[in-house]
Design an enzyme around this catalytic site. Sequence first.
Site, short mmCIF file in Angstrom:
data_model
loop_
_atom_site.label_atom_id
_atom_site.label_comp_id
_atom_site.label_asym_id
_atom_site.label_seq_id
_atom_site.Cartn_x
_atom_site.Cartn_y
_atom_site.Cartn_z
N GLU A 292 0.82 -1.20 0.00
CA GLU A 292 0.00 0.00 0.00
C GLU A 292 0.86 1.25 0.00
OE1 GLU A 292 -3.03 0.89 3.25
OE2 GLU A 292 -4.27 -0.02 1.70
N HIS A 321 8.41 -26.61 0.77
CA HIS A 321 7.69 -27.70 0.12
C HIS A 321 6.50 -27.17 -0.69
CE1 HIS A 321 9.99 -30.75 2.37
NE2 HIS A 321 10.01 -29.82 3.31
N LYS A 432 -13.53 1.61 -2.21
CA LYS A 432 -14.33 2.06 -1.07
C LYS A 432 -15.56 2.83 -1.55
CE LYS A 432 -10.58 2.52 2.32
NZ LYS A 432 -9.86 3.48 3.19
#
Length: 471
Positions: A292, A321, A432
Amino acid sequence: MTSQHILSLDYSFAVGSGSKAIDDAQLIKHESSFQNALTNTLRRVQSGELGFWNLPDDESLLASISELKKALPKEIRHLLVLGIGGSSLGGKSLCHALSGSLEIPADAKQNTPRVYFVDNSDPWYLQQLLERIEASKTLVVPISKSGGTVETMSQLLIVEQWLASTLGKQTAKKHLVLITDPKDGKLREKAQEEGIQTLAVPSNVGGRFSVLSAVGLFPAAMSGINIAEVQAGAREMKKACAATSLKENPAGLLAILNYLHHQMHGRHVHVLMPYADALRPYAGWFVQLWAESLGKRLDLSGKEVHVGPTQLPAIGATDQHAQLQLFSEGPDDKFYSFIEVLNAQKDLKIPESSGDLAYLAKHSLQAVLRAECLATRTALHRQGRPSLCIKLSAVNERSLGALFFLHEAATALAGELYRINAFDQPGVEASKQLTSGLLGRPGYEAYGKGLSLDAHSPSQTHLLECPLVRN
């Protein structure tokens, strides 16, 4: 690394020779770039623009938290933190690392509340939680500077109703602590109107840089963590990060090495790989901090640049793995940061056995983990894949405080190197606004125009409905 050092930085595998390497001469060449970045950052700190830098010195915060704890109902055994992103990730990282895994039941003898971070709008977790805990033993902590965060405020309305239905409205207020802006916003208004207890987030501290404020330290204190020691570790790192010599400044080295490997050699993916289960949430906190802050469309002059490395969290040895094959033989577009813990909080000695496993009896489980860390770093180095390693003496309050501040300072310096503003997030606003429009928030009608939660797809010609047989 001597015993008094809580953190050291080994960057021997980040420098070297070859066509895709960074050598010492290049570090010397970019010393002035680092110094300019540090000067600009400290100037913004001194002007009062960047508050995160001075959080480790805020003794009044510790006093406020201590006083508030004394005023809380004595029967509190559950703490619900309602927040998202920077309002949750830092506190979650602290509590997970220093109070034990959130998946492991708390010690019944421990006289501290169990902390739950409700950091998503998905009702699945919150519904189960409210069904299993008692309202009379629960403290709810909504965290939002603006008080307008849709996810957090939705959760708050639900949990307030849950508290009031059992305790009554007046008693329910005693089970709330609001963490928000000191003067402005809907949560501040609510606290003043209803007489609800609060802690303040300084107005010059952004969410992703707020872990060393009440946002992270209050949940930590409630779970029994010594937050004065967290501050002390951060203060020690703050001094180190003010050094004007690049090779004496750990944040400067982190920033410049990531920046140079990205800009000079196209390593645009930054992998953070702690070898410690205690630091699993920390990797998520770092992802938000770096992404951000550094993913920006415009530079400081307003020029369109689209910069920013991509963050990839990994956990050692689990991801040996899962992702190590890609790291070793996939594209050479990654720079790796490992975190190694030298001394485990608790260790397990491997018992003696016969046959092929007899050699393991010489070691503990922590020794196995450290061997895997060094082996992974070395294997990548031999493939020409650069990395650095942050070494913690142990996972404790001081080392965590230092680690948080280190990465915050490195992020600020990296923003200066990229010539972007690391302290805004314009790319988040569109989502938003559209969310608010879709939900019918007054003043946001234009953003929801043409969108509907009932519509299957914006284009019915590009929709595949899969027929499933219903029972």
